[in-house]
Design a protein around this motif. Sequence first.
Motif, PDB file in Angstrom:
ATOM      1  N   THR A  11       0.815  -1.217   0.000  1.00 46.39           N
ATOM      2  CA  THR A  11       0.000   0.000   0.000  1.00 46.39           C
ATOM      3  C   THR A  11       0.851   1.271   0.000  1.00 46.39           C
ATOM      4  N   ALA A  12       2.095   1.182   0.450  1.00 45.57           N
ATOM      5  CA  ALA A  12       2.957   2.365   0.523  1.00 45.57           C
ATOM      6  C   ALA A  12       3.817   2.563  -0.724  1.00 45.57           C
ATOM      7  N   LEU A  13       3.690   1.697  -1.716  1.00 44.41           N
ATOM      8  CA  LEU A  13       4.480   1.863  -2.940  1.00 44.41           C
ATOM      9  C   LEU A  13       4.058   3.111  -3.701  1.00 44.41           C
ATOM     10  N   THR A  14       5.031   3.779  -4.290  1.00 47.64           N
ATOM     11  CA  THR A  14       4.716   4.922  -5.133  1.00 47.64           C
ATOM     12  C   THR A  14       4.245   4.413  -6.496  1.00 47.64           C
ATOM     13  N   THR A  15       3.675   5.305  -7.281  1.00 48.58           N
ATOM     14  CA  THR A  15       3.216   4.935  -8.619  1.00 48.58           C
ATOM     15  C   THR A  15       4.392   4.449  -9.462  1.00 48.58           C
ATOM     16  N   MET A  16       5.541   5.080  -9.287  1.00 50.16           N
ATOM     17  CA  MET A  16       6.729   4.678 -10.046  1.00 50.16           C
ATOM     18  C   MET A  16       7.186   3.267  -9.661  1.00 50.16           C
ATOM     19  N   GLN A  17       7.149   2.954  -8.373  1.00 53.39           N
ATOM     20  CA  GLN A  17       7.549   1.623  -7.926  1.00 53.39           C
ATOM     21  C   GLN A  17       6.574   0.555  -8.415  1.00 53.39           C
ATOM     22  N   LYS A  18       5.280   0.888  -8.417  1.00 57.78           N
ATOM     23  CA  LYS A  18       4.294  -0.052  -8.954  1.00 57.78           C
ATOM     24  C   LYS A  18       4.518  -0.262 -10.448  1.00 57.78           C
ATOM     25  N   GLY A  19       4.867   0.812 -11.147  1.00 62.65           N
ATOM     26  CA  GLY A  19       5.178   0.708 -12.569  1.00 62.65           C
ATOM     27  C   GLY A  19       6.398  -0.161 -12.818  1.00 62.65           C
ATOM     28  N   ASP A  20       7.413  -0.037 -11.946  1.00 60.55           N
ATOM     29  CA  ASP A  20       8.612  -0.873 -12.070  1.00 60.55           C
ATOM     30  C   ASP A  20       8.275  -2.355 -11.888  1.00 60.55           C
ATOM     31  N   LEU A  21       7.440  -2.675 -10.906  1.00 63.69           N
ATOM     32  CA  LEU A  21       7.030  -4.069 -10.693  1.00 63.69           C
ATOM     33  C   LEU A  21       6.290  -4.613 -11.904  1.00 63.69           C
ATOM     34  N   GLN A  22       5.378  -3.808 -12.424  1.00 62.46           N
ATOM     35  CA  GLN A  22       4.608  -4.240 -13.590  1.00 62.46           C
ATOM     36  C   GLN A  22       5.509  -4.371 -14.814  1.00 62.46           C
ATOM     37  N   SER A  23       6.497  -3.506 -14.935  1.00 60.44           N
ATOM     38  CA  SER A  23       7.434  -3.572 -16.053  1.00 60.44           C
ATOM     39  C   SER A  23       8.251  -4.870 -16.025  1.00 60.44           C
ATOM     40  N   ILE A  24       8.671  -5.264 -14.833  1.00 61.40           N
ATOM     41  CA  ILE A  24       9.415  -6.526 -14.696  1.00 61.40           C
ATOM     42  C   ILE A  24       8.533  -7.697 -15.100  1.00 61.40           C
ATOM     43  N   GLU A  25       7.283  -7.664 -14.651  1.00 62.32           N
ATOM     44  CA  GLU A  25       6.369  -8.747 -15.009  1.00 62.32           C
ATOM     45  C   GLU A  25       6.111  -8.765 -16.518  1.00 62.32           C
ATOM     46  N   LYS A  26       5.959  -7.598 -17.123  1.00 61.61           N
ATOM     47  CA  LYS A  26       5.724  -7.531 -18.575  1.00 61.61           C
ATOM     48  C   LYS A  26       6.910  -8.101 -19.346  1.00 61.61           C
ATOM     49  N   ARG A  27       8.125  -7.772 -18.896  1.00 63.23           N
ATOM     50  CA  ARG A  27       9.312  -8.316 -19.572  1.00 63.23           C
ATOM     51  C   ARG A  27       9.375  -9.835 -19.437  1.00 63.23           C
ATOM     52  N   ALA A  28       9.039 -10.349 -18.254  1.00 52.62           N
ATOM     53  CA  ALA A  28       9.045 -11.802 -18.046  1.00 52.62           C
ATOM     54  C   ALA A  28       8.000 -12.478 -18.932  1.00 52.62           C
ATOM     55  N   MET A  29       6.833 -11.861 -19.061  1.00 48.76           N
ATOM     56  CA  MET A  29       5.777 -12.422 -19.920  1.00 48.76           C
ATOM     57  C   MET A  29       6.200 -12.378 -21.389  1.00 48.76           C
ATOM     58  N   LYS A  30       6.935 -11.345 -21.775  1.00 46.66           N
ATOM     59  CA  LYS A  30       7.405 -11.234 -23.166  1.00 46.66           C
ATOM     60  C   LYS A  30       8.443 -12.322 -23.472  1.00 46.66           C
ATOM     61  N   ILE A  31       9.258 -12.662 -22.480  1.00 42.74           N
ATOM     62  CA  ILE A  31      10.247 -13.735 -22.667  1.00 42.74           C
ATOM     63  C   ILE A  31       9.537 -15.088 -22.755  1.00 42.74           C
ATOM     64  N   ALA A  32       8.568 -15.307 -21.866  1.00 46.27           N
ATOM     65  CA  ALA A  32       7.863 -16.593 -21.832  1.00 46.27           C
ATOM     66  C   ALA A  32       6.919 -16.771 -23.024  1.00 46.27           C
ATOM     67  N   PHE A  33       6.270 -15.685 -23.434  1.00 44.13           N
ATOM     68  CA  PHE A  33       5.308 -15.727 -24.546  1.00 44.13           C
ATOM     69  C   PHE A  33       5.626 -14.600 -25.528  1.00 44.13           C
ATOM     70  N   PRO A  34       6.626 -14.813 -26.405  1.00 43.84           N
ATOM     71  CA  PRO A  34       7.094 -13.726 -27.273  1.00 43.84           C
ATOM     72  C   PRO A  34       6.059 -13.208 -28.277  1.00 43.84           C
ATOM     73  N   ASN A  35       5.096 -14.003 -28.643  1.00 41.59           N
ATOM     74  CA  ASN A  35       4.117 -13.574 -29.649  1.00 41.59           C
ATOM     75  C   ASN A  35       2.805 -13.061 -29.048  1.00 41.59           C
TER      76      ASN A  35
END
Length: 117
Positions: free
Chosen positions: A11-35
């Motif tokens: 709950t105390a994460l900033t918007t930027m930190q939440k964006g960083d977490l989501q960015s890491i997850e997006k990159r992992a999903m792109k590696i696992a499912f490139p298409n």
Amino acid sequence: MASYGAPVWFTALTTMQKGDLQSIEKRAMKIAFPNADYSEATTLANIVPILHCLESVAKAFFISNFNKESPIHHLIPEVINHTYNTRNASKPKYKLYPRTKRFANTLIPYGLKNFLP
């Protein structure tokens, strides 16, 4: 592993930190499912997006500790009981007045505002 401490820190994460977490997850999903795009990849992987998952963990923790038997229940402020009619009487008011935005986004003030019916 990220969900272990999520009730306390999410709950105390900033918007930027939440964006960083989501960015890491997006990159992992792109590696696992490139298409596949992000939402399609999370569906294919059968996972809930990290921000939704962490918020639901924080909500479950807050709700489970809201009952009187909880060891941390004493941290939840008292309800203000007015004898007069107010405009927004639908939600109970708590004796909690955060002075800073940072404190307002910690677990208890955030939970009182967002997780209670």
